[in-house]
Every structure is written in C-alpha cells, then in structure tokens.
Design a protein around this motif. Structure first.
Motif, short mmCIF file in Angstrom:
data_model
loop_
_atom_site.label_atom_id
_atom_site.label_comp_id
_atom_site.label_asym_id
_atom_site.label_seq_id
_atom_site.Cartn_x
_atom_site.Cartn_y
_atom_site.Cartn_z
N LYS A 69 -7.05 -6.31 6.93
CA LYS A 69 -6.90 -6.56 5.50
C LYS A 69 -6.02 -5.47 4.88
O LYS A 69 -6.14 -4.30 5.22
CB LYS A 69 -8.26 -6.57 4.80
N VAL A 70 -5.16 -5.90 3.95
CA VAL A 70 -4.26 -4.99 3.23
C VAL A 70 -4.69 -4.99 1.76
O VAL A 70 -4.83 -6.05 1.15
CB VAL A 70 -2.79 -5.46 3.34
N TYR A 71 -4.87 -3.78 1.22
CA TYR A 71 -5.26 -3.61 -0.17
C TYR A 71 -4.18 -2.80 -0.89
O TYR A 71 -3.74 -1.77 -0.40
CB TYR A 71 -6.57 -2.84 -0.28
N LEU A 72 -3.77 -3.27 -2.05
CA LEU A 72 -2.86 -2.53 -2.93
C LEU A 72 -3.62 -2.21 -4.20
O LEU A 72 -4.11 -3.13 -4.87
CB LEU A 72 -1.62 -3.35 -3.27
N ASP A 73 -3.75 -0.94 -4.49
CA ASP A 73 -4.45 -0.48 -5.69
C ASP A 73 -5.86 -1.08 -5.77
O ASP A 73 -6.32 -1.49 -6.83
CB ASP A 73 -3.64 -0.80 -6.95
N GLY A 74 -6.52 -1.17 -4.62
CA GLY A 74 -7.90 -1.65 -4.57
C GLY A 74 -8.06 -3.16 -4.52
O GLY A 74 -9.17 -3.67 -4.46
N LYS A 75 -6.96 -3.90 -4.55
CA LYS A 75 -7.02 -5.36 -4.57
C LYS A 75 -6.54 -5.92 -3.22
O LYS A 75 -5.46 -5.55 -2.75
CB LYS A 75 -6.14 -5.91 -5.70
N LEU A 76 -7.32 -6.83 -2.64
CA LEU A 76 -6.93 -7.47 -1.38
C LEU A 76 -5.69 -8.33 -1.62
O LEU A 76 -5.69 -9.20 -2.49
CB LEU A 76 -8.07 -8.34 -0.85
N GLY A 95 6.26 2.03 -10.15
CA GLY A 95 5.23 3.05 -10.29
C GLY A 95 4.65 3.44 -8.94
O GLY A 95 5.11 2.99 -7.89
N THR A 96 3.61 4.27 -8.97
CA THR A 96 2.95 4.74 -7.77
C THR A 96 1.78 3.81 -7.43
O THR A 96 1.03 3.40 -8.32
CB THR A 96 2.43 6.18 -7.97
N HIS A 97 1.65 3.51 -6.14
CA HIS A 97 0.60 2.58 -5.69
C HIS A 97 -0.17 3.17 -4.52
O HIS A 97 0.36 3.96 -3.74
CB HIS A 97 1.24 1.24 -5.27
N PHE A 98 -1.42 2.75 -4.41
CA PHE A 98 -2.30 3.17 -3.33
C PHE A 98 -2.43 2.02 -2.34
O PHE A 98 -2.83 0.92 -2.70
CB PHE A 98 -3.68 3.56 -3.88
N LEU A 99 -2.05 2.26 -1.09
CA LEU A 99 -2.10 1.26 -0.02
C LEU A 99 -3.19 1.64 0.96
O LEU A 99 -3.27 2.77 1.41
CB LEU A 99 -0.75 1.22 0.71
N GLN A 114 -4.67 4.91 4.96
CA GLN A 114 -4.34 4.80 3.54
C GLN A 114 -3.24 5.79 3.18
O GLN A 114 -3.05 6.78 3.88
CB GLN A 114 -5.57 5.07 2.68
N GLN A 115 -2.54 5.49 2.09
CA GLN A 115 -1.48 6.37 1.60
C GLN A 115 -1.00 5.88 0.26
O GLN A 115 -1.36 4.78 -0.17
CB GLN A 115 -0.32 6.41 2.58
N THR A 116 -0.18 6.68 -0.41
CA THR A 116 0.45 6.26 -1.65
C THR A 116 1.95 6.10 -1.41
O THR A 116 2.51 6.70 -0.49
CB THR A 116 0.22 7.29 -2.78
N PHE A 117 2.56 5.28 -2.23
CA PHE A 117 4.02 5.09 -2.21
C PHE A 117 4.44 4.64 -3.60
O PHE A 117 3.60 4.21 -4.41
CB PHE A 117 4.45 4.06 -1.14
#
Length: 193
Positions: A69-76, A95-99, A114-117
C-alpha cells in the motif's frame, strides 16, 4: 521550444482529473537486502516537477509479498499484490508531502519505508475572483512555459460570461463557451507553436 506567455483574454475552468496509474516495473529500483522495503523514487527530500514517480520494492524475509500500500500524506492512494510499486501519481499539489509504503508478506510480517518529498510546477486548481474581470493564476506574468501551455484563471462579468478566448501574441489559441455558473477554468496542453 519555449514560448513566453504574453497575455490571456477571458479564460475558463475545466476540472482536471487525478491521474493515477501503474506502469511496468523498471530496473531503477534494485532488489534490496532480505527483510527490507525501499523507496527508490522520488528520492528523499527531493523536489519533483508536477507528477511524482513513486517506485518501491520489497524483499521479504521468507515467502512472498501478499499486499503493498502507498500512502501520501496519510491517505491511501494505491495498493497491489507486490513486491514492486511503479506508479505515476497525478493530482499531487505543490508543496511538501509525506510518502509511506507498507508491505505484508504471507505470514503477516510488516515491511515499511517512509520519506518526504516536494512537488512544484502544478498550476493552482482554484482561481477565485471577487470582482468583475479576469484573474490569471497561472502561468504567472513573465513566466516561460513549454510549447504546451497550461493555464488557470477566474472570470466574472456584470452579466453571465458567454464566451472565453485566450490569445498569445495576438493569435487565438483557445475559444470556449462556458456553461451557466462557471467562473473558473483550468486548461492543459494547449499548443502554442
């Protein structure tokens, strides 16, 4: 070839759709050591232009991967049976996102990375206007754009707007009849050469 954005007379709002599709795996994401899940793209703390390419792979301790599963900013945003993710995720705002990527093997063991980009280069999805006139939200004044112009604008008249036209260097490039009540537009891919 690059084109200088010169001007835009009345403009429109076509709602863009979120693009999300999986592509075949590529060789850019090598198999990690046993018991490891890695995110190969985007690189941690990198900034990508418009559509991020999300690539991850996992090497289970034993057995095979049953789910990823891939989550972007806490959303699947995507899931598959693994062991590889190769996804171009559209509709990601600037903007900045959490993956975060999670994977589970057949025994239920969790693998996680996990990481940010950051994302840049997307036009605003909303371009509200309060008074009568046209507000161009993107591209900005003097910005150099590719030969395929994307633009967003808001518009309002004293009476309902019945026609919107966009010009570059005096040449008509866009002609649109907006439906009643429409007061914004987001348009992409207009040829300017």
């Amino acid at each position: 070839m690059k084109s200088q954005f010169k001007g835009l007379s009345c403009v429109v709002v076509l709602i863009s759709t979120i693009m999300c599709f999986s592509a075949p795996a590529s060789a850019a994401c090598n198999e990690p050591p046993s018991g490891t899940l890695v995110i190969c793209q985007p690189s941690a703390n990198s900034t990508v232009f418009q559509v991020p390419h999300i690539e991850a792979t996992v090497n289970p301790v034993a057995g095979s991967i049953a789910n990823m599963k891939v989550y972007l900013d806490g959303k699947l945003v995507f899931q598959n049976g693994g062991p590889v993710i190769n996804l171009f995720e559209g509709g990601v705002a600037n903007g900045t996102h959490f993956l975060a990527v999670n994977a589970w093997d057949g025994s239920g063991r969790l693998y996680h990375a996990q990481q940010t980009f950051g994302v840049t280069g997307n036009l605003p999805f909303s371009c509200p206007i309060s008074g009568v006139g046209v507000r161009i939200c993107g591209p900005t004044q003097g910005q150099t754009v590719s030969q395929n112009l994307d633009f967003s604008a808001g518009f309002k008249g004293n009476v309902p707007i019945d026609r919107l036209r966009a010009y570059i260097d005096g040449m008509l490039i866009f002609d649109y009849v907006p439906p009643a009540g429409q007061n914004q537009i987001l348009v992409g891919g207009i040829r300017t050469t």
